[in-house]
Design a protein around this motif. Structure first.
Motif, mmCIF file in Angstrom:
data_model
loop_
_atom_site.group_PDB
_atom_site.id
_atom_site.type_symbol
_atom_site.label_atom_id
_atom_site.label_comp_id
_atom_site.label_asym_id
_atom_site.label_seq_id
_atom_site.Cartn_x
_atom_site.Cartn_y
_atom_site.Cartn_z
ATOM 1 N N UNK A 420 0.818 -1.225 0.000
ATOM 2 C CA UNK A 420 0.000 0.000 0.000
ATOM 3 C C UNK A 420 0.846 1.266 0.000
ATOM 4 N N UNK A 421 2.125 1.141 0.303
ATOM 5 C CA UNK A 421 3.006 2.315 0.271
ATOM 6 C C UNK A 421 3.220 2.821 -1.142
ATOM 7 N N UNK A 422 3.063 1.930 -2.124
ATOM 8 C CA UNK A 422 3.358 2.327 -3.505
ATOM 9 C C UNK A 422 2.195 2.113 -4.470
ATOM 10 N N UNK A 423 1.152 1.383 -4.052
ATOM 11 C CA UNK A 423 0.045 1.117 -4.970
ATOM 12 C C UNK A 423 -1.242 0.873 -4.189
ATOM 13 N N UNK A 424 -2.348 0.887 -4.898
ATOM 14 C CA UNK A 424 -3.646 0.623 -4.276
ATOM 15 C C UNK A 424 -3.925 -0.880 -4.331
ATOM 16 N N UNK A 425 -4.432 -1.418 -3.210
ATOM 17 C CA UNK A 425 -4.681 -2.851 -3.153
ATOM 18 C C UNK A 425 -6.099 -3.131 -2.646
ATOM 19 N N UNK A 426 -6.617 -4.299 -3.058
ATOM 20 C CA UNK A 426 -7.880 -4.825 -2.543
ATOM 21 C C UNK A 426 -7.542 -6.094 -1.772
ATOM 22 N N UNK A 427 -7.901 -6.141 -0.488
ATOM 23 C CA UNK A 427 -7.635 -7.315 0.337
ATOM 24 C C UNK A 427 -8.740 -8.347 0.109
ATOM 25 N N UNK A 428 -8.344 -9.544 -0.339
ATOM 26 C CA UNK A 428 -9.293 -10.622 -0.618
ATOM 27 C C UNK A 428 -9.030 -11.748 0.387
ATOM 28 N N UNK A 429 -10.069 -12.135 1.139
ATOM 29 C CA UNK A 429 -9.924 -13.179 2.162
ATOM 30 C C UNK A 429 -11.147 -14.100 2.118
ATOM 31 N N UNK A 430 -10.974 -15.343 2.550
ATOM 32 C CA UNK A 430 -12.149 -16.192 2.748
ATOM 33 C C UNK A 430 -13.061 -15.534 3.775
ATOM 34 N N UNK A 431 -12.477 -15.115 4.850
ATOM 35 C CA UNK A 431 -13.170 -14.330 5.868
ATOM 36 C C UNK A 431 -12.091 -13.564 6.623
ATOM 37 N N UNK A 432 -12.384 -12.372 7.064
ATOM 38 C CA UNK A 432 -11.395 -11.648 7.868
ATOM 39 C C UNK A 432 -11.577 -12.035 9.326
ATOM 40 N N UNK A 433 -10.534 -11.802 10.104
ATOM 41 C CA UNK A 433 -10.638 -11.969 11.552
ATOM 42 C C UNK A 433 -9.930 -10.785 12.186
ATOM 43 N N UNK A 434 -10.066 -10.604 13.494
ATOM 44 C CA UNK A 434 -9.499 -9.405 14.126
ATOM 45 C C UNK A 434 -8.007 -9.191 13.884
ATOM 46 N N UNK A 435 -7.249 -10.259 13.637
ATOM 47 C CA UNK A 435 -5.811 -10.099 13.396
ATOM 48 C C UNK A 435 -5.503 -9.451 12.045
ATOM 49 N N UNK A 436 -6.513 -9.321 11.173
ATOM 50 C CA UNK A 436 -6.311 -8.755 9.835
ATOM 51 C C UNK A 436 -6.465 -7.234 9.792
ATOM 52 N N UNK A 437 -6.702 -6.598 10.929
ATOM 53 C CA UNK A 437 -7.124 -5.197 10.933
ATOM 54 C C UNK A 437 -6.117 -4.271 10.248
ATOM 55 N N UNK A 438 -4.804 -4.552 10.396
ATOM 56 C CA UNK A 438 -3.799 -3.679 9.773
ATOM 57 C C UNK A 438 -3.883 -3.771 8.251
ATOM 58 N N UNK A 439 -4.137 -4.963 7.725
ATOM 59 C CA UNK A 439 -4.279 -5.130 6.282
ATOM 60 C C UNK A 439 -5.551 -4.492 5.754
ATOM 61 N N UNK A 440 -6.622 -4.553 6.533
ATOM 62 C CA UNK A 440 -7.880 -3.913 6.151
ATOM 63 C C UNK A 440 -7.714 -2.403 6.102
ATOM 64 N N UNK A 441 -6.966 -1.878 7.070
ATOM 65 C CA UNK A 441 -6.719 -0.438 7.127
ATOM 66 C C UNK A 441 -5.904 0.031 5.917
#
Length: 526
Positions: A420-441
């Motif tokens: 995300x520092x250099x490009x725009x991304x879409x996070x794709x997951x089977x399901x998110x969980x609370x440990x994924x919050x930094x990636x979601x942000x």
């Protein structure tokens, strides 16, 4: 006079009140308020936020005075319920949940079905006449305790479930038989012994103390610390711990569990909104393991319960004069309320709700203006898909959080942060969980293959102002291979997709968008 660290609620009367969020946390204050209002709440007790801070200042040990008060409240709860924790004949089971002053959905830990052991599970089977239910509850407790309290990764337990379902040729947990679940419980006990070098603790008093301490520790886990920094929540508040009599949504077809909102948290529309599952426990709904049903369907399946739920939640919204996010369980056709709190909502929804509530004379114009933060208004400047845009629709999921976003596919939350520092991304997951919050942000938007409108991904994305498409069941993710399949089409890490969080569409490539305009409720609000 010694300090009071533990507050009881039950039998239509609570020692605390709804104004005591500093002491009881938001959840504990809500439970006290609902109990005092005569709403059906399973009884229990709340250990205060001050006890949490003492735990940290005392090198990770609960002071003797807190322990003594907790033990006294446990005995009071057992007397009230006529059952004891761990009783081999007719056991009392409890849930152990966090609850800080400010809502932090999914950031801290929960343990359900505490009090089960190798003997009490047989007592539960006898008293309920439902051996399958008893061992379903036991395997759930073992995996939660193993993960939350003992630190064994959640996927170690999930892998055992997947392997058993594959061997039995079934798709869903509910298709596993009584003997399958008994086997799973034995497998989980063996897994705990192998991973920790110690047997699973059979003493319910030891279980309770270990679970309490794990909830206190979760106040300082990475995801909770990250969330507090993101939302400006002070570090020194601490979390309360709520210990509450279990009611069971997994007893069979006349039991269930659900979560909901008194208004639509994505759009602000005045509609009863939420999801539920029959023969399930609460974690099943929010974790996205099974795709839940819309709450309107409950009216068809259990009309008396649905009508009572509507009455109670409408009463709660008028009492608090704000949208309520609630949790409920149905046990053998009887409704219990487990939580109420002010509901997280998108900025679009916040504006509409504030304007509507002024019209309904629930709040004043001044209160309406204070309900939306200045930084939230920035979200109204997010783009939307241009109506004239031509794009290939790859799939449709649930429109969990509005807006539009394009970016490169990424499957790993850590990688989402790096890229995300250099490009725009879409996070794709089977399901998110609370440990994924930094990636979601870090991501522009979130796409999940499972889960519903009240899943972790949906709730957290709305709070962040990110667009989200959830429960897109046609998506098949192969994370080790760095690809996902939608029908015959294969998309790889780095390919670009666009999410339309307002319609639930997943589009191929980067799609033109329009800037928003000041109209409707937004114009009224401004």
């Amino acid at each position: 006079m010694s300090t009071k660290y533990v507050y009881f609620f039950g039998g239509g009367k609570a020692e605390g009140t709804g104004t005591m969020k500093d002491v009881l946390g938001g959840k504990g204050a809500g439970l006290a308020e609902m109990t005092n209002a005569g709403i059906p709440v399973p009884p229990g007790f709340t250990i205060t936020t001050e006890a949490c801070n003492l735990y940290y200042s005392n090198s990770g040990q609960v002071p003797a005075e807190v322990q003594q008060q907790q033990d006294a409240m446990r005995r009071r709860l057992e007397e009230t319920q006529g059952r004891r924790l761990g009783d081999a004949a007719d056991p009392l089971l409890v849930s152990v949940r966090s609850g800080a002053k400010f809502s932090m959905p999914g950031m801290m830990d929960t343990i359900l079905n505490l009090g089960l052991n190798d003997q009490s599970v047989l007592g539960l089977a006898r008293t309920t006449g439902n051996r399958r239910f008893a061992f379903d509850s036991y395997r759930r407790f073992l995996s939660m305790f193993g993960n939350v309290v003992l630190g064994i990764e959640k996927d170690a337990f999930e892998e055992e479930i997947r392997a058993l379902k594959s061997t039995r040729g079934v798709q869903s947990d509910v298709e596993l038989t009584e003997s399958d679940l008994e086997e799973l419980a034995a497998t989980f006990r063996r897994l705990i012994r192998e991973r920790t070098g110690s047997d699973f603790p059979q003493d319910p008093g030891v279980q309770l103390n270990m679970a309490r301490d794990a909830v206190f520790r979760s106040w300082r886990n990475d995801r909770a610390v990250y969330y507090r920094k993101q939302h400006g929540i002070p570090e020194n508040l601490g979390t309360a711990v709520n210990i509450q009599t279990m009611v069971f949504g997994n007893k069979g077809p006349s039991s269930g569990t659900g979560v909901g909102f008194t208004r639509n948290p994505a759009t602000g529309q005045k509609e009863f909104y939420g999801e539920y599952l029959l023969n399930a426990q609460g974690e099943d709904v929010v974790a996205g393991i099974r795709t839940p049903k819309p709450i309107a369907q409950l009216e068809t399946e259990m009309k008396p319960v649905y009508d009572e739920l509507r009455r109670i939640t409408s009463r709660l919204e008028h009492h608090y004069r704000d949208v309520q996010d609630f949790e409920f369980t149905i046990e053998d056709g009887k409704l219990y309320m487990l939580q109420t709190r002010v509901g997280k909502r998108t900025t679009q929804a916040a504006i509409r709700i504030a304007v509507d509530m002024v019209g309904e004379k629930l709040i004043t114009r001044e209160e309406a203006l204070m309900r939306v933060e200045a930084q939230q208004l920035d979200q109204m400047l997010h783009p939307r898909i241009a109506p004239s845009a031509k794009a290939e629709v790859l799939a449709r999921g649930l429109a969990a959080s509005p807006g539009a976003a394009s970016g490169e596919i990424v499957f790993d939350p850590n990688e989402a942060v790096e890229l995300s520092a250099s490009k725009k991304v879409i996070l794709v997951r089977n399901e998110t969980n609370p440990d994924d919050i930094h990636g979601m942000d870090a991501a522009q938007g979130i796409l999940t293959a499972t889960g519903g409108m009240t899943s972790h991904a949906a709730v957290v994305a709305r709070g962040m102002g990110k667009c989200c498409v959830a429960g897109c069941s046609v998506v098949r993710i192969d994370e080790p291979a760095g690809l996902m399949r939608i029908g015959e089409k294969v998309l790889r890490k780095g390919d670009i997709i666009t999410l339309n969080g307002s319609t639930g569409e997943v589009l191929l490539g980067s799609v033109p968008t329009l800037e928003p305009e000041e109209s409707g409720e937004f114009k009224t609000f401004m």
